[in-house]
Scaffold this active site. Sequence first.
Site, mmCIF file in Angstrom:
data_model
loop_
_atom_site.group_PDB
_atom_site.id
_atom_site.type_symbol
_atom_site.label_atom_id
_atom_site.label_comp_id
_atom_site.label_asym_id
_atom_site.label_seq_id
_atom_site.Cartn_x
_atom_site.Cartn_y
_atom_site.Cartn_z
ATOM 1 N N LYS A 1 0.811 -1.227 0.000
ATOM 2 C CA LYS A 1 0.000 0.000 0.000
ATOM 3 C C LYS A 1 0.844 1.276 0.000
ATOM 4 C CE LYS A 1 -4.005 -0.331 2.530
ATOM 5 N NZ LYS A 1 -4.917 -0.760 3.596
ATOM 6 N N ASP B 1 -9.740 3.850 2.422
ATOM 7 C CA ASP B 1 -9.823 3.478 3.843
ATOM 8 C C ASP B 1 -10.434 4.589 4.698
ATOM 9 O OD1 ASP B 1 -8.729 0.933 3.569
ATOM 10 O OD2 ASP B 1 -6.676 1.651 3.825
#
Length: 280
Positions: free
Chosen positions: A77, A113
Amino acid sequence: MSEIDNEMRRLDKKSNVFALIGNPVKYSLSPIIHNKLFYKHDIKATYITLEVEDLERSIQDMRMLDIKGFNVTMPYKDGIAKYLDEVAEGGEKIGSLNTVVNEDGEFIGHNTDGFGAREALRRFTDIEGKDILILGAGGAAKAIVYELSKYGEVTVLNRTVEKAKKLERLGAEGKELNEHNLEREMRGSDILINATSVGMNEEESLVPSGFLRSRLTVFDIVYHPIETKLLRDAREKGCLVIDGLWMLIYQGLKSFKIWTGIRADPDYMRKVALRRLKDV
Ligand code: ATR
């Protein structure tokens, strides 16, 4: 014929391919959720998992194969942005991406997120102007801090204080996680978020139950187990509790929206995920 067979039967050589890349990827709930959504919305597409060893090469391969979009999980990520053509608003600042869309051959990175955490909270409570205390300063915490500091006053407590201080550039106050700071900060907070991995597959909590009061909303980003020790203690104290599966659902909902333009039904997604979690 099983549901899976039906799903497979709808695919043909023109179907779109989506993926999850990471290492490991086998415990993810994303394939079952996105494949069910493709089926439900009558989209000819499939979502596969790719256990990736060499990120740069895998991205090149995905370009060649014209993969339409993918999710990114650990450990990539934080390092993927440099292989993409563009990073959407917020992603650059957070420094961590979990969703990529292929727009006419251009790979564009997003972070969903923060949206996931925000919508999970908003489903149950108001976040505007609230005092929000976040435990943890890792990848997930960064995205949450970035998003929630647009709405309320955010304080971060982290075991490694330097990492908490680094999040000050995203609009939070950062301090060391210790009992003294935790007790003091919790007294003034409306919302407490566990954005660490503590509680995952274990009966542990960073929060002594005596610090919990009923007016607090407690949100844990851990979803396995679905009721962590922190959430159980909080529920027993009369707090409003929100589990990490809601965040997973809403971040997935946002990825699906980026890829297809469709807003999926979070309740349906949760039903699918819960059914799968029971089998794990
Ligand atoms: P993710 O990307 O999922 O957020 P991460 O970047 O590894 O994962 O971050 C994990 C977070 O949990 C960090 O804030 C970590 O604290 P440190 O920065 O001090 O390492 C926190 N964490 C993990 N185990 C912990 C523990 N036992 N006590 C306190 N914090 C813990």
